[in-house]
Design a protein around this motif. Sequence first.
Motif, short mmCIF file in Angstrom:
data_model
loop_
_atom_site.label_atom_id
_atom_site.label_comp_id
_atom_site.label_asym_id
_atom_site.label_seq_id
_atom_site.Cartn_x
_atom_site.Cartn_y
_atom_site.Cartn_z
N ASP A 35 0.82 -1.22 0.00
CA ASP A 35 0.00 0.00 0.00
C ASP A 35 0.85 1.27 0.00
O ASP A 35 0.36 2.35 0.31
N SER A 36 2.14 1.15 -0.34
CA SER A 36 3.03 2.32 -0.33
C SER A 36 2.81 3.21 -1.55
O SER A 36 3.22 4.37 -1.55
N GLY A 37 2.20 2.65 -2.58
CA GLY A 37 2.01 3.41 -3.81
C GLY A 37 3.10 3.17 -4.82
O GLY A 37 3.09 3.74 -5.91
N PHE A 38 4.10 2.34 -4.47
CA PHE A 38 5.20 2.04 -5.38
C PHE A 38 5.13 0.59 -5.82
O PHE A 38 4.77 -0.29 -5.04
N ILE A 39 5.52 0.35 -7.07
CA ILE A 39 5.47 -0.99 -7.64
C ILE A 39 6.91 -1.50 -7.79
O ILE A 39 7.73 -0.90 -8.49
N GLY A 40 7.18 -2.60 -7.11
CA GLY A 40 8.53 -3.16 -7.10
C GLY A 40 9.08 -3.46 -8.47
O GLY A 40 10.26 -3.21 -8.75
N GLU A 41 8.25 -3.99 -9.36
CA GLU A 41 8.71 -4.32 -10.71
C GLU A 41 9.16 -3.08 -11.48
O GLU A 41 10.11 -3.13 -12.25
N SER A 42 8.47 -1.96 -11.27
CA SER A 42 8.85 -0.72 -11.94
C SER A 42 10.17 -0.18 -11.38
O SER A 42 11.02 0.30 -12.13
N ILE A 43 10.33 -0.29 -10.06
CA ILE A 43 11.59 0.14 -9.44
C ILE A 43 12.73 -0.70 -10.01
O ILE A 43 13.79 -0.16 -10.35
N GLN A 44 12.53 -2.00 -10.12
CA GLN A 44 13.56 -2.89 -10.66
C GLN A 44 13.92 -2.50 -12.09
O GLN A 44 15.10 -2.42 -12.45
N MET A 45 12.92 -2.22 -12.92
CA MET A 45 13.16 -1.85 -14.30
C MET A 45 13.99 -0.57 -14.38
O MET A 45 14.99 -0.51 -15.10
N TYR A 46 13.59 0.44 -13.64
CA TYR A 46 14.33 1.71 -13.64
C TYR A 46 15.73 1.54 -13.05
O TYR A 46 16.69 2.14 -13.52
N PHE A 47 15.84 0.73 -12.01
CA PHE A 47 17.13 0.53 -11.36
C PHE A 47 18.17 0.02 -12.34
O PHE A 47 19.30 0.50 -12.37
N ASP A 48 17.81 -0.97 -13.13
CA ASP A 48 18.75 -1.55 -14.09
C ASP A 48 19.29 -0.49 -15.06
O ASP A 48 20.45 -0.54 -15.45
N ILE A 49 18.46 0.47 -15.42
CA ILE A 49 18.86 1.53 -16.36
C ILE A 49 19.67 2.61 -15.65
O ILE A 49 20.74 3.00 -16.11
#
Length: 114
Positions: A35-49
């Motif tokens: 319920d934090s409002g953040f999506i782990g998969e999106s963070i992972q995608m951006y992190f790699d870049i």
Amino acid sequence: MHEYPVTVRIVEIANEEAVKAGGKVTAINLVVGDDSGFIGESIQMYFDIIAEGTPCGGAKLSIERVRPKLKCASCGELFERKPFSFTCPFCGGKGGPTKIGKEFYVKSVELEAD
């Protein structure tokens, strides 16, 4: 899309730790509530870049999910809500919201000395 600036900050925090220690980041461990409002998969995608070419490049990003819990007003037990119900599975009372599941923070940064 709001995961991008947050991920930039995560990489900045880890890079600062690497520079202080004179090393390279091998892993970043996050805690992300559902319920934090953040999506782990999106963070992972951006992190790699974003991490590419920084001391975080090639580091492993681990995301520990925290499922939301309600607290029963009658018995005080914490429980995960079932769809369409706020009923406590322990006593049948009514559950209310808590802060569990809203977490979002860097739990640890693992480094390797150069």
